[in-house]
Design a protein around this motif. Structure first.
Motif, mmCIF file in Angstrom:
data_model
loop_
_atom_site.group_PDB
_atom_site.id
_atom_site.type_symbol
_atom_site.label_atom_id
_atom_site.label_comp_id
_atom_site.label_asym_id
_atom_site.label_seq_id
_atom_site.Cartn_x
_atom_site.Cartn_y
_atom_site.Cartn_z
ATOM 1 N N GLN A 125 7.313 0.798 -1.138
ATOM 2 C CA GLN A 125 8.852 0.880 -1.485
ATOM 3 C C GLN A 125 9.402 2.229 -1.186
ATOM 4 O OE1 GLN A 125 10.253 -1.399 -3.800
ATOM 5 N NE2 GLN A 125 8.649 -2.954 -3.194
ATOM 6 N N ALA A 126 8.680 3.199 -1.354
ATOM 7 C CA ALA A 126 9.237 4.622 -0.930
ATOM 8 C C ALA A 126 8.659 5.106 0.431
ATOM 9 C CB ALA A 126 8.765 5.546 -2.043
ATOM 10 N N PRO A 127 9.351 5.414 1.263
ATOM 11 C CA PRO A 127 9.017 5.993 2.774
ATOM 12 C C PRO A 127 8.336 7.209 2.497
ATOM 13 C CG PRO A 127 11.532 6.464 2.453
ATOM 14 C CD PRO A 127 10.983 5.555 1.237
ATOM 15 N N LYS A 128 7.723 7.638 3.679
ATOM 16 C CA LYS A 128 7.107 9.016 3.694
ATOM 17 C C LYS A 128 8.321 9.940 3.385
ATOM 18 C CE LYS A 128 5.762 8.519 8.065
ATOM 19 N NZ LYS A 128 5.164 8.862 9.353
ATOM 20 N N PRO A 129 7.868 11.055 2.771
ATOM 21 C CA PRO A 129 6.646 11.566 2.558
ATOM 22 C C PRO A 129 5.932 11.239 1.295
ATOM 23 C CG PRO A 129 8.199 13.066 1.830
ATOM 24 C CD PRO A 129 8.838 12.071 2.403
ATOM 25 N N SER A 130 6.360 9.998 0.755
ATOM 26 C CA SER A 130 5.792 9.505 -0.445
ATOM 27 C C SER A 130 4.371 9.140 0.073
ATOM 28 C CB SER A 130 6.238 8.275 -1.018
ATOM 29 O OG SER A 130 5.695 7.480 -1.785
ATOM 30 N N PRO A 131 3.299 9.116 -0.900
ATOM 31 C CA PRO A 131 1.836 8.801 -0.647
ATOM 32 C C PRO A 131 1.486 7.357 -0.764
ATOM 33 C CG PRO A 131 1.977 10.136 -2.717
ATOM 34 C CD PRO A 131 3.460 10.144 -1.898
ATOM 35 N N GLU A 132 2.621 6.754 -1.001
ATOM 36 C CA GLU A 132 2.378 5.162 -1.623
ATOM 37 C C GLU A 132 1.375 4.416 -0.591
ATOM 38 O OE1 GLU A 132 4.887 1.211 -2.491
ATOM 39 O OE2 GLU A 132 5.787 3.019 -2.101
ATOM 40 N N GLY A 133 1.775 4.697 0.911
ATOM 41 C CA GLY A 133 1.080 3.892 1.829
ATOM 42 C C GLY A 133 -0.534 4.645 1.707
ATOM 43 N N ILE A 134 -0.595 6.020 1.758
ATOM 44 C CA ILE A 134 -1.842 6.328 1.488
ATOM 45 C C ILE A 134 -2.670 5.802 0.391
ATOM 46 C CG2 ILE A 134 -3.356 8.432 1.108
ATOM 47 C CD1 ILE A 134 -1.274 10.003 2.681
ATOM 48 N N ASN A 135 -2.071 5.789 -0.716
ATOM 49 C CA ASN A 135 -2.625 5.383 -2.119
ATOM 50 C C ASN A 135 -3.041 3.810 -1.849
ATOM 51 O OD1 ASN A 135 -2.529 7.878 -3.037
ATOM 52 N ND2 ASN A 135 -0.493 7.329 -4.238
ATOM 53 N N LYS A 136 -2.258 3.001 -1.094
ATOM 54 C CA LYS A 136 -2.698 1.518 -0.912
ATOM 55 C C LYS A 136 -3.790 1.463 0.002
ATOM 56 C CE LYS A 136 1.671 -0.962 -1.391
ATOM 57 N NZ LYS A 136 2.453 -1.963 -0.967
ATOM 58 N N ILE A 137 -3.907 2.142 1.030
ATOM 59 C CA ILE A 137 -5.252 2.280 1.806
ATOM 60 C C ILE A 137 -6.452 2.622 0.909
ATOM 61 C CG2 ILE A 137 -6.319 3.563 3.504
ATOM 62 C CD1 ILE A 137 -4.376 1.876 5.027
ATOM 63 N N LYS A 138 -6.364 3.686 0.140
ATOM 64 C CA LYS A 138 -7.296 4.301 -0.753
ATOM 65 C C LYS A 138 -7.742 2.898 -1.465
ATOM 66 C CE LYS A 138 -5.714 8.917 -1.280
ATOM 67 N NZ LYS A 138 -5.206 9.727 -2.328
ATOM 68 N N ARG A 139 -6.931 2.132 -2.130
ATOM 69 C CA ARG A 139 -7.591 1.051 -3.017
ATOM 70 C C ARG A 139 -7.923 0.068 -2.301
ATOM 71 N NH1 ARG A 139 -2.507 2.624 -5.151
ATOM 72 N NH2 ARG A 139 -1.344 1.005 -4.568
ATOM 73 N N ARG A 140 -7.280 -0.308 -1.109
ATOM 74 C CA ARG A 140 -7.818 -1.555 -0.545
ATOM 75 C C ARG A 140 -9.080 -1.321 0.074
ATOM 76 N NH1 ARG A 140 -3.642 -3.403 4.220
ATOM 77 N NH2 ARG A 140 -2.631 -4.018 2.271
ATOM 78 N N TYR A 141 -9.438 -0.054 0.445
ATOM 79 C CA TYR A 141 -10.720 0.159 0.995
ATOM 80 C C TYR A 141 -11.623 0.768 0.178
ATOM 81 C CZ TYR A 141 -8.424 -1.778 5.220
ATOM 82 O OH TYR A 141 -8.028 -2.930 5.920
#
Length: 80
Positions: free
Chosen positions: A8-24
């Protein structure tokens, strides 16, 4: 890969990083974010993970001096 279309929020939001953390089920210490811009460095900082700068983009090495980088690389082969 998680891209801009996956958040939903582009970089520098850590949203993508947090999704990777949860997924794996990864801990912060399991991740190294590699990027070629100060926005990437800020994204890693906000995601509480290590960052390695690579100078293959438009951002020069000197610009990363104030960023919290584990290393500054001239190319990705230097990771090995």
């Amino acid at each position: 890969i998680i891209g801009y279309e996956d958040v939903q929020a582009p970089k520098p939001s850590p949203e993508g990083i947090n999704k990777i953390k949860r997924r794996y089920s990864l801990a912060d210490s399991d991740i190294l974010y590699i990027g070629d811009s100060l926005i990437d460095a800020e994204t890693a900082r906000k995601g509480h993970i290590d960052f390695a700068a690579v100078t293959t983009g438009a951002t020069p090495s000197a610009a990363f001096a104030s960023a919290d980088c584990q290393t500054i690389l001239t190319n990705l082969r230097k990771l090995l």
